[in-house]
Design an enzyme around this catalytic site. Structure first.
Site, PDB file in Angstrom:
ATOM      1  N   ARG A  47       5.035   9.968   2.596  1.00  0.00           N
ATOM      2  CA  ARG A  47       6.392   9.464   2.753  1.00  0.00           C
ATOM      3  C   ARG A  47       7.072  10.265   3.861  1.00  0.00           C
ATOM      4  NH1 ARG A  47       5.264   5.388   0.504  1.00  0.00           N
ATOM      5  NH2 ARG A  47       6.025   4.622  -1.491  1.00  0.00           N
ATOM      6  N   HIS A 104       4.494   1.905   8.988  1.00  0.00           N
ATOM      7  CA  HIS A 104       4.185   1.919   7.545  1.00  0.00           C
ATOM      8  C   HIS A 104       3.117   0.874   7.243  1.00  0.00           C
ATOM      9  CE1 HIS A 104       5.890   3.108   3.362  1.00  0.00           C
ATOM     10  NE2 HIS A 104       4.649   2.663   3.237  1.00  0.00           N
TER      11      HIS A 104
HETATM   12  C1  GLV Z   1       3.399   2.095  -0.002  1.00  0.00           C
HETATM   13  O1  GLV Z   1       3.885   2.937   0.682  1.00  0.00           O
HETATM   14  C2  GLV Z   1       3.289   2.152  -1.439  1.00  0.00           C
HETATM   15  O2  GLV Z   1       3.803   3.092  -2.034  1.00  0.00           O
HETATM   16  O3  GLV Z   1       2.676   1.242  -2.030  1.00  0.00           O
END
Ligand code: GLV
Length: 300
Positions: free
Chosen positions: A215, A263
């Site tokens: 994260r 992401h």
């Molecule tokens: C993606 O970042 C998730 O947590 O599934």
């Protein structure tokens, strides 16, 4: 069984999930937020993908909150989350496999200097650098969950020296001291927030690299930029950020030593994840054990 399906998804994504979940569990009735709240007492479970805060309030008979996301940090940050309702993380084998592929790509690219070659191509520079063997590199994976283990298992067969560290295990600093590449796959919790800070980077050897697939809030951005700008760190591969999308003009976008991914390291695969969610919903309905429960104290 009536199930609320909601989250941070556009209409097309919602349709994909509705179809996958309906195929995996045709006996359930899938409701959006408005429909679920209109028949609140009958809603027994919620399947959620980082839903807007407050979405799970006012559903008195919930037996399970099943996340479609592996990381439940955003869900847990909702102060209105009903207490005492079991909550499960998504553990999707297809997602773990994709994460391991991204980790492997990053290790190969950093090891062989392919990010630097991409930069040299843009500058019209024909110049080779020294080539090291895989077994000369130490790769440290932070996180011993499904994804940390999957990444380590994918990287090790290529000959790299791989270590996996988990937070409540051994001390971190001695591991950092020998790492050429660190891959972060920890969950975001109050204990791991900001772990990748100036002290962390200083504990790494000069010319090491960092891959953040966890994260954004694991990293103190200013400290990472300082470590890159001083030349102490060779490169950073970043998939996750404090604010997403990464804001225009952020120093990471055009930094020569940073590779930005949107992401995208590993998405949940609706086909396999729907089957995982359905198995848990049936377990909740039947009073059977639920897999991958979140420990709210530990925050993952
Ligand atoms: C993606 O970042 C998730 O947590 O599934």
């Amino acid at each position: 069984m009536k199930v609320l399906l909601c989250g941070d998804m556009d209409a097309a994504e919602t349709r994909v999930w509705q179809q996958a979940l309906a195929a995996a569990m045709p006996e359930a009735t899938w409701l959006d937020t408005a429909a679920a709240h209109a028949q609140a007492p009958e809603v027994q479970a919620a399947v959620v993908a980082s839903p807007p805060p407050g979405s799970l309030q006012g559903l008195p008979n919930l037996r399970l909150i099943q996340s479609l996301w592996a990381g439940v940090d955003r869900l847990l940050a909702d102060a209105t989350l009903p207490a005492g309702v079991p909550m499960a993380r998504m553990v999707d084998p297809a997602m773990s496999a994709a994460m391991a592929e991204t980790a492997l790509w990053a290790v190969l690219s950093l090891h062989r200097g392919f990010f630097a070659y991409a930069q040299r191509q843009r500058q019209g520079q024909w110049r080779r650098h020294a080539q090291r063997r895989a077994d000369e590199l130490q790769v440290l994976v932070l996180g011993q969950g499904e994804m940390g283990r999957a990444a380590a298992a994918r990287i090790a067969p290529l000959g790299y020296r791989v270590q996996v560290w988990r937070r409540d295990g051994t001390a971190l600093a001695p591991r950092l001291a020998t790492a050429d590449i660190v891959i972060n796959l920890l969950p975001l919790t109050p204990d791991t927030r900001g772990l990748l800070d100036a002290r962390f980077f200083a504990a790494l050897p000069a010319r090491s690299s960092v891959v953040n697939l966890g994260r954004g809030a694991h990293v103190v951005d200013a400290d990472l930029l300082a470590a890159l700008d001083s030349g102490h760190l060779r490169h950073a591969v970043l998939d996750v950020f404090h604010a997403e999308p990464l804001p225009a003009g952020h120093a990471f976008w055009n930094h020569p030593r940073v590779t930005v991914l949107p992401h995208a390291a590993a998405a949940t695969d609706p086909r396999s994840a729907a089957a995982v969610a359905a198995a848990n919903l049936r377990a909740a309905r039947d009073g059977a054990p639920i897999a991958h429960l979140v420990d709210r104290q530990r925050a993952y």
